[in-house]
Design a protein around this motif. Structure first.
Motif, mmCIF file in Angstrom:
data_model
loop_
_atom_site.group_PDB
_atom_site.id
_atom_site.type_symbol
_atom_site.label_atom_id
_atom_site.label_comp_id
_atom_site.label_asym_id
_atom_site.label_seq_id
_atom_site.Cartn_x
_atom_site.Cartn_y
_atom_site.Cartn_z
ATOM 1 N N UNK A 149 0.811 -1.261 -0.007
ATOM 2 C CA UNK A 149 0.081 0.031 -0.003
ATOM 3 C C UNK A 149 0.867 1.174 -0.035
ATOM 4 N N UNK A 150 0.161 2.288 -0.282
ATOM 5 C CA UNK A 150 1.096 3.734 -0.599
ATOM 6 C C UNK A 150 1.560 4.166 0.761
ATOM 7 N N UNK A 151 0.930 3.615 1.865
ATOM 8 C CA UNK A 151 1.657 3.924 3.236
ATOM 9 C C UNK A 151 2.824 3.289 3.766
ATOM 10 N N UNK A 152 3.060 2.286 2.934
ATOM 11 C CA UNK A 152 4.179 1.124 3.216
ATOM 12 C C UNK A 152 5.266 1.684 2.427
ATOM 13 N N UNK A 153 6.712 1.796 2.991
ATOM 14 C CA UNK A 153 7.813 2.129 2.158
ATOM 15 C C UNK A 153 8.266 1.065 1.264
ATOM 16 N N UNK A 154 9.181 1.549 0.451
ATOM 17 C CA UNK A 154 9.861 0.281 -0.394
ATOM 18 C C UNK A 154 9.398 0.182 -1.894
ATOM 19 N N UNK A 155 10.222 -0.290 -2.756
ATOM 20 C CA UNK A 155 9.931 -0.665 -4.019
ATOM 21 C C UNK A 155 9.588 -1.761 -4.219
ATOM 22 N N UNK A 156 8.833 -2.240 -5.557
ATOM 23 C CA UNK A 156 8.750 -3.755 -5.707
ATOM 24 C C UNK A 156 9.776 -4.556 -6.022
ATOM 25 N N UNK A 157 9.980 -5.615 -5.338
ATOM 26 C CA UNK A 157 11.317 -6.412 -5.738
ATOM 27 C C UNK A 157 11.343 -7.179 -7.155
ATOM 28 N N UNK A 158 12.366 -7.304 -7.684
ATOM 29 C CA UNK A 158 12.450 -8.290 -8.976
ATOM 30 C C UNK A 158 12.585 -9.719 -8.362
ATOM 31 N N UNK A 190 20.485 -10.611 -13.066
ATOM 32 C CA UNK A 190 19.425 -9.661 -12.777
ATOM 33 C C UNK A 190 19.661 -8.408 -12.306
ATOM 34 N N UNK A 191 20.715 -8.361 -11.354
ATOM 35 C CA UNK A 191 21.069 -7.001 -10.608
ATOM 36 C C UNK A 191 21.712 -6.082 -11.442
ATOM 37 N N UNK A 192 22.549 -6.715 -12.560
ATOM 38 C CA UNK A 192 22.978 -5.838 -13.719
ATOM 39 C C UNK A 192 22.035 -5.452 -14.710
ATOM 40 N N UNK A 193 21.237 -6.249 -14.943
ATOM 41 C CA UNK A 193 20.254 -5.724 -15.963
ATOM 42 C C UNK A 193 19.262 -4.782 -15.441
ATOM 43 N N UNK A 194 18.979 -4.353 -14.036
ATOM 44 C CA UNK A 194 18.273 -3.663 -13.556
ATOM 45 C C UNK A 194 19.168 -2.543 -12.996
ATOM 46 N N UNK A 195 20.391 -2.595 -13.020
ATOM 47 C CA UNK A 195 21.279 -1.451 -12.822
ATOM 48 C C UNK A 195 21.218 -1.201 -11.160
#
Length: 330
Positions: A149-158, A190-195
């Protein structure tokens, strides 16, 4: 063979435990047993810098309501994640077990269930489910999880990044270092592809240790030499990074006698316990790789003796203790 009705009752009981309640009611929740036979307990102070305790409780209530109203891969994934953030691994596992009965080929759910197996020290089961998920993701584009939810911090993981990373962790804990290196390398792709330079740093740390402990010293040294990021590039807003620091220790750019830290970084999962476990584990490996197991011993003890039982460094320190000192207690 366990009767089907009993299996259902056990699953239902675990899901009942998963319901967010007051901290006092769940203080002292025993989640399992460490590799050294010690109870793994989640206390009221369960925050791992992911969010404020009140925010976690709110997110757990909302996630539970959404999951019970409409069980989907996404509602199950998020509910299980929030429970895990609270330190309730077995309750999180129960959510995934229920969801996987409806969605048995969900690679995303399998990846999270594999991670719960790892946290609970069930490495073979973690590998089994992780490999199944990896098979399902073959030749598929990278997938990001639906954010909270918007009130929860963080970005969606790969999803694939963490799937492969946790496979590496599970193989490392079994001291199958060649397979560990293989999966950490795949995670690094995967980490390299997403920089993602922070992910690249974590992967370099673990892949280096995997290669070095597998005896592939030339490959390990090349990986270390190729890591050329600065701390500012990894964390432009400032602060420390235990994996970056560990790489500098292995490169010879940090002195072992002043390396240990237990300072809370303020970042997710990098509490004082997390930093203490990680820096102590780096020092233990520094000495293990130099053939000085006795010098590694006190640092393994420090990593093992942190209160929080879910950190990768503590899990790996437990596994290494059994490997190196099987007839002693830390």
């Amino acid at each position: 063979m366990v009767p089907a009705k009993l299996t259902w009752l056990v699953s239902a009981a675990l899901l009942a435990l998963a319901a967010p309640v007051s901290g006092a009611a769940q203080e002292g929740s025993v989640q399992g047993t460490s590799l050294l036979g010690k109870p793994m307990v989640t206390t009221q102070t369960r925050n791992a810098n992911v969010a404020a305790t009140e925010t976690l409780d709110r997110a757990a209530r909302d996630a539970k309501e959404a999951f019970e109203a409409n069980m989907t891969v996404d509602t199950a994934t998020w509910y299980g994640r929030v429970l895990f953030y609270q330190g309730y691994s077995k309750e999180s596992a129960a959510v995934y077990d229920q969801a996987l009965k409806r969605f048995p080929n969900s690679a995303k759910l399998l990846r999270h269930r594999a991670h719960r197996h790892f946290s609970l020290r069930e490495f073979d089961k973690s590998i089994e489910l992780g490999l199944k998920a990896a098979k399902l993701y073959e030749n598929q584009p990278l997938e990001r999880e639906r954010p909270g939810p918007d009130y929860f911090p963080g970005d969606p993981d790969v999803v694939q990044y963490y799937l492969y990373y946790h496979l590496g962790q599970a193989y490392f804990a079994k001291h199958d270092f060649e397979n560990a290196a293989k999966w950490f390398a795949k995670s690094a792709e995967s980490a390299a592809f997403t920089h993602d330079v922070e992910a690249r740093t974590a992967n370099t740390y673990w892949e280096y240790l995997s290669l070095a402990r597998a005896g592939k010293l030339r490959e390990a040294q090349k990986l270390l030499d190729d890591y050329d990021l600065t701390l500012f590039e990894v964390h432009p807003k400032g602060g420390s990074d235990t994996y970056f620091d560990g790489i500098q220790l292995f490169k010879g750019h940090r002195a072992a006698d002043s390396f240990f830290s237990d300072k809370d970084s303020g970042r997710a999962f990098a509490t004082a316990d997390g930093v203490a476990a990680s820096t102590a584990y780096s020092l233990a490996n520094y000495y293990i790789l130099r053939g000085e197991a006795e010098k590694a011993k006190p640092w393994l003890v420090r990593s093992i003796n942190v209160d929080s039982w879910g950190f990768f460094a503590r899990i790996q320190a437990e596994a290494d203790w059994l490997l190196l000192f099987p007839n002693e207690q830390p």
